[in-house]
Design an enzyme around this catalytic site. Sequence first.
Site, PDB file in Angstrom:
ATOM      1  N   CYS A   1      37.744  42.503  33.113  1.00  0.00           N
ATOM      2  CA  CYS A   1      36.556  42.093  33.471  1.00  0.00           C
ATOM      3  C   CYS A   1      36.697  40.814  33.587  1.00  0.00           C
ATOM      4  CB  CYS A   1      35.492  42.639  32.534  1.00  0.00           C
ATOM      5  SG  CYS A   1      35.151  44.366  32.206  1.00  0.00           S
TER       6      CYS A   1
ATOM      7  N   ILE B   1      37.333  37.223  38.514  1.00  0.00           N
ATOM      8  CA  ILE B   1      37.129  37.388  40.294  1.00  0.00           C
ATOM      9  C   ILE B   1      36.720  38.939  40.337  1.00  0.00           C
ATOM     10  CG2 ILE B   1      39.409  38.439  40.047  1.00  0.00           C
ATOM     11  CD1 ILE B   1      37.954  36.432  42.847  1.00  0.00           C
ATOM     12  N   ALA B   2      36.866  39.781  39.328  1.00  0.00           N
ATOM     13  CA  ALA B   2      36.162  41.184  39.371  1.00  0.00           C
ATOM     14  C   ALA B   2      34.806  40.797  39.556  1.00  0.00           C
ATOM     15  CB  ALA B   2      36.574  41.933  38.275  1.00  0.00           C
TER      16      ALA B   2
ATOM     17  N   TYR C   1      42.091  49.702  28.189  1.00  0.00           N
ATOM     18  CA  TYR C   1      42.994  49.627  29.202  1.00  0.00           C
ATOM     19  C   TYR C   1      43.587  51.123  29.462  1.00  0.00           C
ATOM     20  CZ  TYR C   1      42.770  44.492  29.575  1.00  0.00           C
ATOM     21  OH  TYR C   1      42.412  43.194  29.609  1.00  0.00           O
TER      22      TYR C   1
ATOM     23  N   LYS D   1      47.153  39.938  43.406  1.00  0.00           N
ATOM     24  CA  LYS D   1      48.214  39.129  43.632  1.00  0.00           C
ATOM     25  C   LYS D   1      48.595  38.207  42.562  1.00  0.00           C
ATOM     26  CE  LYS D   1      46.829  35.503  43.997  1.00  0.00           C
ATOM     27  NZ  LYS D   1      46.101  34.446  42.975  1.00  0.00           N
TER      28      LYS D   1
HETATM   29  N1  LIG Z   1      42.335  37.830  45.526  1.00  0.00           N
HETATM   30  C1  LIG Z   1      41.707  36.880  45.348  1.00  0.00           C
HETATM   31  O1  LIG Z   1      41.192  36.251  46.095  1.00  0.00           O
HETATM   32  C2  LIG Z   1      41.932  36.075  43.881  1.00  0.00           C
HETATM   33  C3  LIG Z   1      41.000  34.944  43.439  1.00  0.00           C
HETATM   34  C4  LIG Z   1      40.990  34.476  41.882  1.00  0.00           C
HETATM   35  C5  LIG Z   1      42.011  35.399  41.151  1.00  0.00           C
HETATM   36  N2  LIG Z   1      42.833  36.277  41.635  1.00  0.00           N
HETATM   37  C6  LIG Z   1      43.650  36.917  40.686  1.00  0.00           C
HETATM   38  O2  LIG Z   1      42.898  37.849  39.800  1.00  0.00           O
HETATM   39  C7  LIG Z   1      43.418  37.734  38.561  1.00  0.00           C
HETATM   40  C8  LIG Z   1      42.384  37.373  37.630  1.00  0.00           C
HETATM   41  O3  LIG Z   1      42.035  36.088  37.603  1.00  0.00           O
HETATM   42  P1  LIG Z   1      40.799  35.200  36.933  1.00  0.00           P
HETATM   43  O4  LIG Z   1      40.989  33.976  37.059  1.00  0.00           O
HETATM   44  O5  LIG Z   1      39.645  36.114  37.444  1.00  0.00           O
HETATM   45  O6  LIG Z   1      40.811  35.841  35.665  1.00  0.00           O
HETATM   46  P2  LIG Z   1      41.906  35.607  34.268  1.00  0.00           P
HETATM   47  O7  LIG Z   1      41.329  34.596  33.667  1.00  0.00           O
HETATM   48  O8  LIG Z   1      43.220  35.386  34.682  1.00  0.00           O
HETATM   49  O9  LIG Z   1      41.927  36.743  33.239  1.00  0.00           O
HETATM   50  C9  LIG Z   1      41.559  38.093  33.742  1.00  0.00           C
HETATM   51  C10 LIG Z   1      41.339  39.123  32.656  1.00  0.00           C
HETATM   52  O10 LIG Z   1      42.525  39.548  32.126  1.00  0.00           O
HETATM   53  C11 LIG Z   1      42.126  40.257  30.672  1.00  0.00           C
HETATM   54  N3  LIG Z   1      43.189  39.880  29.711  1.00  0.00           N
HETATM   55  C12 LIG Z   1      44.066  40.514  29.332  1.00  0.00           C
HETATM   56  N4  LIG Z   1      45.183  39.823  28.487  1.00  0.00           N
HETATM   57  C13 LIG Z   1      44.526  38.501  28.399  1.00  0.00           C
HETATM   58  C14 LIG Z   1      45.189  37.545  27.852  1.00  0.00           C
HETATM   59  N5  LIG Z   1      46.037  37.666  26.809  1.00  0.00           N
HETATM   60  N6  LIG Z   1      44.352  36.369  28.186  1.00  0.00           N
HETATM   61  C15 LIG Z   1      43.260  36.179  28.693  1.00  0.00           C
HETATM   62  N7  LIG Z   1      43.069  37.265  29.248  1.00  0.00           N
HETATM   63  C16 LIG Z   1      43.313  38.427  29.368  1.00  0.00           C
HETATM   64  C17 LIG Z   1      40.788  39.648  30.554  1.00  0.00           C
HETATM   65  O11 LIG Z   1      39.799  40.662  30.338  1.00  0.00           O
HETATM   66  P3  LIG Z   1      39.267  41.388  29.542  1.00  0.00           P
HETATM   67  O12 LIG Z   1      39.001  40.668  28.291  1.00  0.00           O
HETATM   68  O13 LIG Z   1      38.191  41.999  30.235  1.00  0.00           O
HETATM   69  O14 LIG Z   1      40.253  42.712  29.228  1.00  0.00           O
HETATM   70  C18 LIG Z   1      40.467  38.543  31.556  1.00  0.00           C
HETATM   71  O15 LIG Z   1      39.107  38.614  31.879  1.00  0.00           O
HETATM   72  C19 LIG Z   1      44.713  37.015  38.593  1.00  0.00           C
HETATM   73  O16 LIG Z   1      45.935  37.912  38.890  1.00  0.00           O
HETATM   74  C20 LIG Z   1      44.431  36.014  39.862  1.00  0.00           C
HETATM   75  O17 LIG Z   1      45.810  35.813  40.490  1.00  0.00           O
HETATM   76  C21 LIG Z   1      42.614  36.685  43.024  1.00  0.00           C
END
Ligand SMILES: NC(=O)c1ccc[n+]([C@@H]2O[C@H](COP(=O)([O-])OP(=O)(O)OC[C@H]3O[C@@H](n4cnc5c(N)ncnc54)[C@H](OP(=O)(O)O)[C@@H]3O)[C@@H](O)[C@H]2O)c1
Length: 339
Positions: free
Chosen positions: A16, A19-20, A61, A100
């Site tokens: 969650c 970005i989601a 998960y 990505k």
């Molecule tokens: N396409 C786009 O435009 C776009 C833009 C921004 C980011 N992204 C991509 O989206 C992904 C997520 O980025 P984000 O910045 O939104 O989130 P993030 O800070 O990277 O965290 C993503 C989620 O991973 C889970 N998680 C699992 N293990 C973890 C750990 N050890 N430490 C921290 N979190 C952990 C957590 O979800 P739960 O606690 O819910 O399990 C957390 O909310 C990345 O791969 C990034 O490259 C894409």
Amino acid sequence: MNEHAGPPLRLGLIGCSPIARRRMLPAIGLVDTVRLSGVAAREVERAKEIAAELGTVASGYEEILERDDVDAVYISLPNGLHCEWAGNALRAGKHVLCEKPLATTREDALELTELAARNGLVLRENFSFEHHSQHTKVRQLLAEGRFGTPRTFTASFCIPPLPPDDTRYNAALGGGALLDIGVYPLRAAQLFLGPDLTVAGATLRVDERLSVDLAGQVLLVSADSVFATLEFGIQHSYGSRYSLWGSSASVTLDRAFTPPPSRLPVLRIDEQDHAEEIVLPPSDQFRNSLEAFVGAATGPVADNDVERPWRDAAVATAGLIDEIRKRAVCVGVRDEGES
Ligand SMILES: NC(=O)c1ccc[n+]([C@@H]2O[C@H](COP(=O)([O-])OP(=O)(O)OC[C@H]3O[C@@H](n4cnc5c(N)ncnc54)[C@H](OP(=O)(O)O)[C@@H]3O)[C@@H](O)[C@H]2O)c1
């Protein structure tokens, strides 16, 4: 528009993430061929809270992958966890839309894409920017010869420092600017110059304490001898742009990689004695990317001819990442991350 007439694709979220919440959930609400059928978080209590808010089912998960009423998953975990969970999801028979980069090495990307192909599943890397119509317009003008023969491509994507506990500063979670931000200009170079790109040189600014790169530059040469210069970083003011310069004109696009859906993009074309701005209609790249994924996952199962270019592009991006790491001149810095 997706012409799928069957039941909506039942999509579960793994992670969650910000970005989601910010982009994927609103996009799901806009696409009537997909339905949110569950959210999975590391902590069950957190998953339950979010599921209650969204009116869906909470899982861990692993649990969400065991559910028969989930056809596909959107994975938005830290970059270093994509490969593991995309692999788990494919082995559980789910279509996968993965943030990505799909993987952090070419070997892993290849293994995943081959697994998807073998199992007849759709595996897409959510480079949502590729689905914005502004790039379709640039490609159309390029194909029509509007810029003459392409000579150079320059692209930059830089963002300001992130909060100290951000996953980008955690090497064990696949942190670093190259994997998170650098992949955008790399993918844009693939889009405009073709898949056959050679890394001619690279620099990486590496925080020695954190062991993650904070910024970098890459020099590429295409199969047609077009040169590309790319830069990226997570210690700058915000900037996201590219320019394609040909023998008779250049085109420049600002807010190239993450434009908000309401933005009216402006293409600036410069020639010897003429400058012109083309204002384009807005486009919601997240919605478009989701719609394309749903169309593929609900269409003739994982049609190889349709899916192969997406899979090949993911493997090529990961291959460039490998090469950049191998060739980069690394400059060590201290205490510049997490500021
Ligand atoms: N396409 C786009 O435009 C776009 C833009 C921004 C980011 N992204 C991509 O989206 C992904 C997520 O980025 P984000 O910045 O939104 O989130 P993030 O800070 O990277 O965290 C993503 C989620 O991973 C889970 N998680 C699992 N293990 C973890 C750990 N050890 N430490 C921290 N979190 C952990 C957590 O979800 P739960 O606690 O819910 O399990 C957390 O909310 C990345 O791969 C990034 O490259 C894409």
